[in-house]
Design an enzyme around this catalytic site. Sequence first.
Site, PDB file in Angstrom:
ATOM      1  CE  LYS A 118     -34.559  33.353 -47.390  1.00 25.81           C
ATOM      2  NZ  LYS A 118     -35.067  34.045 -46.185  1.00 25.81           N
ATOM      3  NE  ARG A 132     -31.682  29.439 -41.718  1.00 21.63           N
ATOM      4  CZ  ARG A 132     -32.243  28.936 -42.816  1.00 21.63           C
ATOM      5  NH1 ARG A 132     -32.380  29.702 -43.895  1.00 21.63           N
ATOM      6  NH2 ARG A 132     -32.665  27.685 -42.839  1.00 21.63           N
TER       7      ARG A 132
END
Length: 276
Positions: free
Chosen positions: A220, A254
């Site tokens: 991210k 995740r």
Amino acid sequence: MQKTMKIGNRIFDLQGHTYIMAILNVTPDSFSDGGSYKTVDDALYRVEQMLAEGADIIDIGGESTRPGYDQNGVSAEEEMERVLPVLEALRQRFDVPVSVDTKKASVAKAALQSGADLVNDIWGLLQDRDMARVIAQAGATCCLMHNKQNTDYHNLVWACMESLQHSAELALAAGVPKENIILDPGIGFGKTWEQNLKVMQQLPRFNLLDYPMLLGTSRKSMIGLTLNLPIDQRLEGTLVTTVLAVQAGWNFVRVHDVEANYRAIKMMEAIRDITG
């Protein structure tokens, strides 16, 4: 907190182990792997790889939530056209818990009817008010993420926790058992770079919510901005966050890069748990 959680036909031990939810984006435009799995066979091959590398849950997403994505998103019909063929083929071929990453109750319902075991809702039941009922009626597990339209907070971590508690209460009120609820603080959603880092710094505080926690940081922008690196060079940064999740006693991460995260988890747990 509960000692175990059942997702699909698998029992997850919540006492001191971190499991891997592996990302399978069947979208043309996801920020990291969009367009990588254009056919069902491509997707199944990737699932086979991820299971061999240590994945515990496969999370299928049919709508991009990358930075700058269209808030209106794709239609429910298009999302189902992307997700359901892969889900149905995966269900026939592999015995693994399957999650569907969607914010739409209609997509969640169709996916659950096609064999999904878990609904991963990036809006924590706050956007589609039918979502909680759909999950409850199916007897499914859910992962409820913190999200927000802006980045204004009086007390960041407290506000995130309060919102997650509200999401959990919506699920409970609809009839979802507490033992079927996972919470996610939503790294990269409704937070600035500094706010994301602050949430990472405070992971142990979220354990006060008394639910299994999931961390989703893989590749991210928090990592990209910190290290000034493009998406395909953010593995080391991701691994640091995974180690912090293990250290905080969180049960799920995740990720895209399954094998490397699996090894990091195994190493961290060995150091943490050694006795004598």
